[in-house]
Design an enzyme around this catalytic site. Structure first.
Site, PDB file in Angstrom:
ATOM      1  N   GLY A   1       0.835  -1.311   0.069  1.00 14.89           N
ATOM      2  CA  GLY A   1      -0.054   0.102   0.066  1.00 14.89           C
ATOM      3  C   GLY A   1       0.789   1.255  -0.044  1.00 14.89           C
ATOM      4  O   GLY A   1       2.127   1.322  -0.059  1.00 14.89           O
ATOM      5  N   PHE A   2       0.221   2.355   0.218  1.00  8.37           N
ATOM      6  CA  PHE A   2       0.828   3.776  -0.008  1.00  8.37           C
ATOM      7  C   PHE A   2       1.824   3.844   1.070  1.00  8.37           C
ATOM      8  O   PHE A   2       3.101   3.929   0.956  1.00  8.37           O
ATOM      9  CB  PHE A   2      -0.285   4.671  -0.240  1.00  8.37           C
ATOM     10  CG  PHE A   2       0.250   6.002   0.407  1.00  8.37           C
ATOM     11  CD1 PHE A   2       1.361   6.658  -0.135  1.00  8.37           C
ATOM     12  CD2 PHE A   2      -0.340   6.910   1.418  1.00  8.37           C
ATOM     13  CE1 PHE A   2       1.677   7.983  -0.100  1.00  8.37           C
ATOM     14  CE2 PHE A   2       0.159   8.011   1.565  1.00  8.37           C
ATOM     15  CZ  PHE A   2       1.262   8.589   1.171  1.00  8.37           C
TER      16      PHE A   2
ATOM     17  N   GLY B   1      -0.958 -11.941  18.351  1.00  5.78           N
ATOM     18  CA  GLY B   1      -0.653 -13.241  18.971  1.00  5.78           C
ATOM     19  C   GLY B   1       0.758 -13.500  18.393  1.00  5.78           C
ATOM     20  O   GLY B   1       1.328 -14.143  19.215  1.00  5.78           O
TER      21      GLY B   1
ATOM     22  N   ARG C   1      -9.829  10.096  -1.620  1.00  8.30           N
ATOM     23  CA  ARG C   1      -9.037  10.933  -0.740  1.00  8.30           C
ATOM     24  C   ARG C   1      -8.756  12.212  -1.630  1.00  8.30           C
ATOM     25  O   ARG C   1      -8.728  12.448  -2.666  1.00  8.30           O
ATOM     26  CB  ARG C   1      -7.703  10.457  -0.061  1.00  8.30           C
ATOM     27  CG  ARG C   1      -8.013   9.477   0.819  1.00  8.30           C
ATOM     28  CD  ARG C   1      -6.769   8.887   1.463  1.00  8.30           C
ATOM     29  NE  ARG C   1      -6.260   7.720   1.008  1.00  8.30           N
ATOM     30  CZ  ARG C   1      -5.433   7.003   1.127  1.00  8.30           C
ATOM     31  NH1 ARG C   1      -4.943   7.161   2.528  1.00  8.30           N
ATOM     32  NH2 ARG C   1      -4.853   5.942   0.430  1.00  8.30           N
TER      33      ARG C   1
ATOM     34  N   ASP D   1       0.959  -8.556   2.387  1.00  5.51           N
ATOM     35  CA  ASP D   1      -0.150  -7.963   1.885  1.00  5.51           C
ATOM     36  C   ASP D   1      -1.022  -8.938   1.053  1.00  5.51           C
ATOM     37  O   ASP D   1      -0.696  -9.793   0.673  1.00  5.51           O
ATOM     38  CB  ASP D   1       0.342  -6.753   0.992  1.00  5.51           C
ATOM     39  CG  ASP D   1      -0.921  -5.688   0.688  1.00  5.51           C
ATOM     40  OD1 ASP D   1      -1.897  -6.040   0.474  1.00  5.51           O
ATOM     41  OD2 ASP D   1      -0.243  -4.576   0.975  1.00  5.51           O
TER      42      ASP D   1
ATOM     43  N   TYR E   1     -14.910   1.824   9.411  1.00  6.63           N
ATOM     44  CA  TYR E   1     -13.634   2.084   9.486  1.00  6.63           C
ATOM     45  C   TYR E   1     -13.182   2.811  10.976  1.00  6.63           C
ATOM     46  O   TYR E   1     -12.123   2.300  11.744  1.00  6.63           O
ATOM     47  CB  TYR E   1     -13.242   3.142   8.372  1.00  6.63           C
ATOM     48  CG  TYR E   1     -11.713   3.460   8.259  1.00  6.63           C
ATOM     49  CD1 TYR E   1     -10.741   2.556   7.910  1.00  6.63           C
ATOM     50  CD2 TYR E   1     -11.063   4.661   8.762  1.00  6.63           C
ATOM     51  CE1 TYR E   1      -9.223   3.071   7.759  1.00  6.63           C
ATOM     52  CE2 TYR E   1      -9.796   5.142   8.543  1.00  6.63           C
ATOM     53  CZ  TYR E   1      -8.951   4.183   8.481  1.00  6.63           C
ATOM     54  OH  TYR E   1      -7.503   4.366   7.944  1.00  6.63           O
TER      55      TYR E   1
ATOM     56  N   ASN F   1      -4.650 -11.504  15.424  1.00  6.44           N
ATOM     57  CA  ASN F   1      -3.561 -12.714  14.861  1.00  6.44           C
ATOM     58  C   ASN F   1      -2.325 -11.999  14.904  1.00  6.44           C
ATOM     59  O   ASN F   1      -1.462 -12.688  15.344  1.00  6.44           O
ATOM     60  CB  ASN F   1      -3.915 -12.801  13.418  1.00  6.44           C
ATOM     61  CG  ASN F   1      -5.234 -13.749  13.272  1.00  6.44           C
ATOM     62  OD1 ASN F   1      -5.631 -14.229  14.212  1.00  6.44           O
ATOM     63  ND2 ASN F   1      -5.965 -13.727  12.041  1.00  6.44           N
TER      64      ASN F   1
END
Length: 332
Positions: A15-16, A107, A191, A36, A150, A104
């Site tokens: 990602g960015f 953990g 955005r 990813d 979100y 996850n």
């Protein structure tokens, strides 16, 4: 004596922000494991790292059990849709990566005895009733609104991270990230900066929602990454705002974009989306005090670099069909 390089797992690596973090940690001499599922990430952002011995990539969804063989010293959890178009299209995945994915990775951090930094967001403040927003402010969030998937994923992420810190003694860090921009942003993610630049480059009028008096504060990516790097290596476990307090109205920013791009478009107004925050400005007093950090790149310098990046994109990327849906989605 153990002379091995420190090893860091970065989720959301394609990602960015994740890709820029991969660059920084490779430059700093770390062994980097990128992870990813590519639901919003793009391998083009990290393909330059594939030839480096210090970098390896796992194509994996962190909402499933996460296994990384060998030692892991640090985890940077940046896997999440991070733009309105993304999390309105894939709301369940957004909630799952913030909850199951974070569980996850906490953990894994416990198993590996690793320090973990989780990427929270200024969106946990919702449409704030306090300005500027400090870390002591608890927020004003609509849990069942369209943005709630979100906002609440990130709020839960903070809660479970602090629970692991307090109950298991896990070394945790929480970054509340404010609007960040720079190369590798996607033109079609909704955005405000890529939306405005994309419209300008395509010869379209710039869309401003509401009266344009709502504010944002934009942080250039190199400053953001520097703050995150310093926070990970600090001894501070409570949330820290990482952003640029240089606030501007959306209308003034649209006019800046027109001057920057040299285009002749006009500004058109549309209704303000539901729960769109009217003010967004970080109080970075804590980051200054704890990390000795503050942004250094001016908006003019950062926007010139960002515009140069977008100008270099192909016509196919510029006229991606998804750009036609911008006006239907909330803008962060």
């Amino acid at each position: 004596m153990d002379n091995r390089k420190k090893r860091v797992l970065i989720t959301g690596a394609a990602g960015f922000l994740g890709s820029h973090l991969c660059d920084r940690f490779v430059e700093e001499g770390y062994s980097v494991v990128g992870m990813d599922n590519l639901i919003t990430g793009d391998l083009k952002n990290i393909e330059h790292l594939f030839k480096k011995a210090e970098f390896e990539f796992y194509h994996h969804d962190v909402t499933k059990f996460v296994h990384v063989p060998g030692p892991v010293d640090y985890i940077m959890h940046f896997a999440s849709p991070a733009s309105p178009i993304d999390y309105l299209k894939i709301p369940i995945q957004t909630l799952k990566v913030g909850s199951l994915g974070t569980h996850n990775l906490l953990g894994l951090a416990k198993q590996k005895n690793a320090r973990i930094l989780i990427a929270s967001t200024s969106e946990i403040y919702g449409d704030p009733l306090v300005h500027p927003q400090s870390e002591e402010y608890y927020g004003n969030v609509n849990t069942i609104g369209p943005r709630g998937v979100y906002d609440e994923a990130k709020r839960f992420q903070e809660s479970i991270t602090m629970a692991y810190h307090r109950f298991h003694g896990l070394e945790t860090r929480i970054a509340r990230i404010f609007n960040t921009y720079g190369p590798r942003m996607r033109l079609n993610d909704g955005r405000v900066i890529p939306a405005f630049i994309g419209q300008a480059l395509r010869g379209e009028d710039l869309t401003v929602f509401g009266d344009g008096k709502q504010t944002r504060s934009f942080c250039y990516v190199s400053d953001q990454v520097d703050g995150l790097y310093k926070l990970l290596l600090s001894d501070y476990s409570l949330p820290v705002n990482i952003g640029n307090p240089d606030e501007i109205t959306i209308l003034d920013f649209a006019e800046e974009i027109i001057r920057l791009t040299g285009t002749k478009q006009k500004i058109v107004f549309k209704d303000l989306p539901k729960d769109d925050p009217l003010q967004r400005q970080p109080d970075i007093s804590r980051a200054k005090e704890v990390l000795g950090w503050e942004p250094r790149v001016s908006r003019q310098e950062g926007m010139e670099k960002t515009f140069a990046y977008f100008k270099g994109l192909s016509a196919e990327a510029l006229f991606d069909s998804e750009h036609k849906d911008f006006s239907k989605h909330n803008r962060r």
